[in-house]
Design a protein around this motif. Structure first.
Motif, short mmCIF file in Angstrom:
data_model
loop_
_atom_site.label_atom_id
_atom_site.label_comp_id
_atom_site.label_asym_id
_atom_site.label_seq_id
_atom_site.Cartn_x
_atom_site.Cartn_y
_atom_site.Cartn_z
N PRO A 95 -17.77 -3.26 11.41
CA PRO A 95 -17.80 -1.83 11.77
C PRO A 95 -16.58 -1.38 12.57
CG PRO A 95 -19.92 -2.84 12.21
CD PRO A 95 -18.98 -3.95 11.85
N TYR A 96 -16.07 -2.24 13.45
CA TYR A 96 -14.89 -1.88 14.23
C TYR A 96 -13.66 -1.77 13.35
CZ TYR A 96 -17.56 -2.68 18.43
OH TYR A 96 -18.50 -2.60 19.42
N ILE A 97 -13.54 -2.69 12.41
CA ILE A 97 -12.39 -2.66 11.51
C ILE A 97 -12.46 -1.43 10.61
CG2 ILE A 97 -11.31 -3.85 9.57
CD1 ILE A 97 -12.21 -6.48 10.90
N GLN A 98 -13.64 -1.16 10.07
CA GLN A 98 -13.79 -0.07 9.11
C GLN A 98 -13.68 1.31 9.75
OE1 GLN A 98 -17.44 -0.31 6.94
NE2 GLN A 98 -16.97 1.42 5.63
N TYR A 99 -14.26 1.48 10.93
CA TYR A 99 -14.34 2.82 11.52
C TYR A 99 -13.36 3.07 12.65
CZ TYR A 99 -18.61 3.01 8.81
OH TYR A 99 -19.51 2.98 7.78
N THR A 100 -12.65 2.05 13.11
CA THR A 100 -11.72 2.27 14.21
C THR A 100 -10.30 1.81 13.86
OG1 THR A 100 -13.51 1.99 15.80
CG2 THR A 100 -11.29 1.80 16.65
N LEU A 101 -10.14 0.55 13.52
CA LEU A 101 -8.79 0.02 13.32
C LEU A 101 -8.10 0.59 12.08
CD1 LEU A 101 -9.38 -3.71 14.26
CD2 LEU A 101 -8.39 -1.91 15.66
N VAL A 102 -8.78 0.62 10.95
CA VAL A 102 -8.16 1.11 9.71
C VAL A 102 -7.82 2.61 9.80
CG1 VAL A 102 -8.55 1.49 7.25
CG2 VAL A 102 -9.11 -0.71 8.27
N PRO A 103 -8.75 3.49 10.24
CA PRO A 103 -8.36 4.89 10.35
C PRO A 103 -7.23 5.14 11.35
CG PRO A 103 -10.74 4.71 10.37
CD PRO A 103 -10.19 3.33 10.49
N THR A 104 -7.25 4.44 12.48
CA THR A 104 -6.19 4.64 13.46
C THR A 104 -4.84 4.19 12.90
OG1 THR A 104 -7.79 4.33 15.24
CG2 THR A 104 -5.47 4.11 15.80
N ALA A 105 -4.80 3.06 12.22
CA ALA A 105 -3.55 2.61 11.61
C ALA A 105 -3.07 3.60 10.55
CB ALA A 105 -3.74 1.22 10.99
N MET A 106 -4.01 4.18 9.82
CA MET A 106 -3.64 5.17 8.79
C MET A 106 -3.05 6.43 9.44
SD MET A 106 -6.05 6.92 5.90
CE MET A 106 -6.99 7.81 7.11
N TYR A 107 -3.67 6.91 10.51
CA TYR A 107 -3.15 8.11 11.18
C TYR A 107 -1.78 7.87 11.79
CZ TYR A 107 -7.99 9.73 10.78
OH TYR A 107 -9.21 10.10 10.30
N VAL A 108 -1.60 6.71 12.40
CA VAL A 108 -0.30 6.39 12.99
C VAL A 108 0.76 6.28 11.90
CG1 VAL A 108 0.97 4.60 14.25
CG2 VAL A 108 -1.26 5.34 15.06
N SER A 109 0.41 5.70 10.77
CA SER A 109 1.37 5.60 9.66
C SER A 109 1.77 6.97 9.14
CB SER A 109 0.78 4.77 8.52
OG SER A 109 0.48 3.48 8.96
N VAL A 130 0.40 16.86 14.43
CA VAL A 130 -0.74 17.52 15.07
C VAL A 130 -2.05 17.21 14.35
CG1 VAL A 130 -1.75 19.78 15.59
CG2 VAL A 130 0.62 19.33 16.15
N VAL A 131 -2.02 17.19 13.03
CA VAL A 131 -3.22 16.86 12.27
C VAL A 131 -3.67 15.43 12.57
CG1 VAL A 131 -4.08 16.43 9.94
CG2 VAL A 131 -2.92 18.56 10.45
N CYS A 132 -2.72 14.50 12.66
CA CYS A 132 -3.09 13.12 13.01
C CYS A 132 -3.63 13.03 14.43
CB CYS A 132 -1.88 12.21 12.85
SG CYS A 132 -1.41 11.98 11.12
N LEU A 133 -3.02 13.75 15.35
CA LEU A 133 -3.52 13.75 16.73
C LEU A 133 -4.94 14.32 16.81
CD1 LEU A 133 -2.99 13.38 19.80
CD2 LEU A 133 -2.19 15.75 19.80
N LEU A 134 -5.19 15.40 16.12
CA LEU A 134 -6.53 15.99 16.11
C LEU A 134 -7.55 15.08 15.43
CD1 LEU A 134 -5.70 19.72 15.30
CD2 LEU A 134 -6.39 18.74 17.50
N ALA A 135 -7.14 14.41 14.38
CA ALA A 135 -8.07 13.48 13.70
C ALA A 135 -8.43 12.32 14.59
CB ALA A 135 -7.44 13.00 12.40
N ILE A 136 -7.45 11.75 15.30
CA ILE A 136 -7.74 10.62 16.20
C ILE A 136 -8.60 11.08 17.36
CG2 ILE A 136 -6.69 9.03 17.85
CD1 ILE A 136 -4.48 8.57 15.88
N SER A 137 -8.29 12.22 17.95
CA SER A 137 -9.08 12.70 19.09
C SER A 137 -10.50 13.08 18.68
CB SER A 137 -8.39 13.88 19.77
OG SER A 137 -8.32 14.98 18.87
N ASN A 138 -10.69 13.53 17.46
CA ASN A 138 -12.02 13.89 16.98
C ASN A 138 -12.82 12.65 16.55
OD1 ASN A 138 -14.11 15.60 16.37
ND2 ASN A 138 -13.38 16.00 14.29
N GLN A 139 -12.13 11.56 16.21
CA GLN A 139 -12.77 10.34 15.77
C GLN A 139 -13.58 9.68 16.89
OE1 GLN A 139 -10.02 7.50 14.26
NE2 GLN A 139 -11.59 5.99 13.80
N PHE A 140 -13.11 9.72 18.09
CA PHE A 140 -13.79 9.05 19.20
C PHE A 140 -14.54 10.07 19.97
CE2 PHE A 140 -9.97 6.56 18.26
CZ PHE A 140 -10.60 5.42 17.82
#
Length: 140
Positions: A95-109, A130-140
């Motif tokens: 669950p950590y890999i699927q919902y935290t690490l992979v999306p965060t790596a995708m947004y940073v890329s 800005v879209v990546c920043l908003l996606a990461i901040s909304n994810q957590f």
């Protein structure tokens, strides 16, 4: 009997961590002839390895039982009247890999890809970051 226990955990290797929780059972009396604590041989770790019991984040990997020595519980107790169980639990990392690490790596890329956009296209570069920043901040 319901017992609530405290186990200190080290989260330095989260989500790939393994925790070891010792449980000590001892008598308050120091009379070896009155008290006889023995380990039960029927409790094997195989029974607990697939049991979820409501918590899907942890798997009990091993349960080890032995008589506790004076180094485990203090010098005032004898070795014959204390039992120690060591529960080894492993976290399920999926669950950590699927919902935290992979999306965060995708947004940073995606945010780093904004460096390849032309400098004259300021709205496009700003929108990507800005879209990546908003996606990461909304994810957590």
């Amino acid at each position: 009997v319901v017992v609530t226990l405290l186990c200190t955990m080290d989260f330095a290797k989260l989500p790939f961590d393994v925790q070891h929780c010792p449980i000590y059972l001892m008598s308050t009396q120091n009379m070896n002839y009155d008290i006889n604590l023995n380990l039960v041989s029927w409790m094997s770790s195989a029974e607990f390895s697939d049991a979820r019991s409501g918590v899907v984040e942890w798997h009990v990997v091993n349960i080890y039982g032995a008589k506790a020595g004076p180094a485990d519980i203090g010098d005032s107790f004898s070795e014959d009247i204390a039992v120690k169980w060591l529960f080894s639990m492993e976290r399920e990392p999926d669950p950590y890999i699927q919902y935290t690490l992979v999306p965060t790596a995708m947004y940073v890329s995606i945010a780093w890809l904004s460096f390849f956009v032309s400098r004259t296209a300021v709205p496009a570069r700003s929108a990507m970051t800005v879209v990546c920043l908003l996606a990461i901040s909304n994810q957590f």
